[in-house]
Design an enzyme around this catalytic site. Structure first.
Site, short mmCIF file in Angstrom:
data_model
loop_
_atom_site.label_atom_id
_atom_site.label_comp_id
_atom_site.label_asym_id
_atom_site.label_seq_id
_atom_site.Cartn_x
_atom_site.Cartn_y
_atom_site.Cartn_z
NE ARG A 180 -2.64 -1.32 3.48
CZ ARG A 180 -2.82 -2.55 3.95
NH1 ARG A 180 -3.45 -3.46 3.20
NH2 ARG A 180 -2.40 -2.89 5.15
CG ASP A 215 -14.98 -6.37 -1.79
OD1 ASP A 215 -13.75 -6.60 -1.77
OD2 ASP A 215 -15.82 -7.10 -1.20
CB SER A 216 -18.72 -9.45 -3.98
OG SER A 216 -17.81 -10.18 -3.18
CG ASP A 235 -4.95 -7.85 -2.50
OD1 ASP A 235 -4.41 -8.96 -2.58
OD2 ASP A 235 -5.03 -7.21 -1.43
CB CYS A 245 -2.93 -14.14 -0.80
SG CYS A 245 -4.70 -14.49 -0.98
#
Length: 400
Positions: A206, A254-255, A304, A344
């Site tokens: 970030r 985003d969901s 991400d 990730c």
């Protein structure tokens, strides 16, 4: 002391101090869940003291390779103290830090994060579950804190035959916490947030995104799988420092509407006007396709996503998912545009991830420079003896 004896030739990884013993390597022996057992070679030679996990494919996890070591309360107190002290070796610009990172700190299955004056722990293996009370006391003694919240609700607990457990383990207090990170503030709820409450591992990525925003003065930023908007705040911080925030377009996708609500609140928390900020409760894949159809472009895109491949067995299916989103994102970049793309997934190694992104570029008809490689912040260490600790991989791609 119960003994696990290995099959012939299966001692090599332990001799290299790798802490995992798989069930297929064991010739005979066993133990109760979390019980300390003696690991021996086929010839009866001592290899390690380990915690037995009878329900798991990883049948035992090594505590120590020293035959003279006692696995007791003093052992765990020393390990916790060493892990906390080790964080002083790193320049961590935040009061949100990982203090114990499982195998890397000699405590397989234990994750401990600090958010201000509160510790949050995940006990993810039978060994640390058995020693939970001792570890809780050791962690508080090592940090001088009084509050520890348990978030033992990750999927790995099921593979150990353990139920999900959450709640205050020591002390009481608010679960809503605000932390400082670099030049901004971020809030979280340790009871309901992802992982232990937040993604501390992306702290330095970030910061790097903020630096890129300041240098490049991005006019259009797209943050996919934004969660609570950490990368969005970082971009706004960098653009504000460059005097380029006014008029810049910030799109976060985003969901989860609750996550988006917190992302919007994060901009306000840091004093950034959100007039040109959009928060879309939508599927990322479909949104990327829609933006392509609309002819939109973005100067900077962050990908991400969640863990598509928790194990190597899921790698093929995950590779297709990673390739698709990267292909779509690359199409949305103008020449000179920047993509920060991450995986990730422990089942996707760094080389494979690079190949996936390269294949996505070929399919998109886009070439790019690999400007940087990114990874987890240093308080989430990978050690020489446990390369599997490198779970977070990131690439900064600049479109040619």
């Amino acid at each position: 002391m119960k003994v696990l004896r290995l099959k012939p030739g299966k001692e090599r990884s332990l001799q290299r101090r790798h802490p995992w013993i798989f069930d297929a390597a064991i010739a005979k022996g066993g133990g109760d869940a979390g019980e300390t057992v003696r690991i021996e070679s086929h010839e009866g030679r001592f290899l390690a003291w380990a915690a037995c996990s009878p329900a798991s494919k990883i049948r035992a996890r090594a505590w120590s390779f020293d035959e003279g070591q006692r696995i007791d309360a003093a052992f765990f107190a020393a390990r916790c103290q060493a892990a906390v002290q080790a964080r002083g070796l790193f320049d961590i610009a935040s009061d949100g830090q990982r203090l114990v990172h499982g195998e890397a700190d000699g405590l397989p299955g234990l994750i401990v994060d600090r958010y201000g004056d509160t510790l949050v722990a995940q006990f993810l293996s039978a060994g640390v579950e058995r020693w939970k009370a001792v570890l809780a006391d050791a962690l508080l003694a090592a940090t001088g804190l009084t509050k520890l919240y348990e978030r033992s609700d990750a999927s790995g607990r099921g593979r150990e035959g353990l139920p999900a457990v959450t709640g205050w383990l020591r002390g009481q207090g608010p679960t809503e916490i605000t932390i400082q990170e670099h030049g901004w503030r971020l809030s979280l709820d340790v009871a309901t947030g992802h992982k232990t409450g937040f993604y501390l591992d992306q702290r330095d990525s970030r910061r790097r995104f903020s630096e890129l925003a300041r240098h490049r003065r991005f006019a259009r930023v797209l943050n996919c799988y934004c969660y609570t908007g950490g990368f969005t705040v970082a971009a706004a911080h960098g653009l504000a420092a460059a005097g380029a925030l006014e008029g810049a377009e910030l799109v976060s996708v985003d969901s989860s509407q609750p996550a988006l609500d917190r992302a919007r609140a994060h901009l306000a928390l840091n004093g950034f006007e959100a007039a040109n900020a959009q928060f879309l409760d939508a599927d990322v894949n479909q949104t990327l396709r829609r933006f392509i159809d609309e002819g939109r472009q973005f100067d900077a895109i962050v990908l991400d996503p969640p863990k598509f491949a928790p194990t190597v067995a899921h790698a093929d299916r995950a590779a297709r998912a990673y390739k698709d989103i990267n292909r779509l994102a690359l199409k949305l970049l103008p020449p000179g545009g920047v993509l920060l793309t991450f995986s990730c997934s422990g089942g996707i190694g760094a080389d494979l991830f690079h190949k996936i992104v390269a294949s996505a570029g070929i399919d998109a008809g886009v070439d790019g420079y690999i400007a940087e490689r990114l990874g987890a912040a240093p308080d989430h260490p990978m050690t020489i003896e446990f390369p599997e600790g490198e779970y977070l991989k990131g690439l900064v791609v600049v479109r040619k």
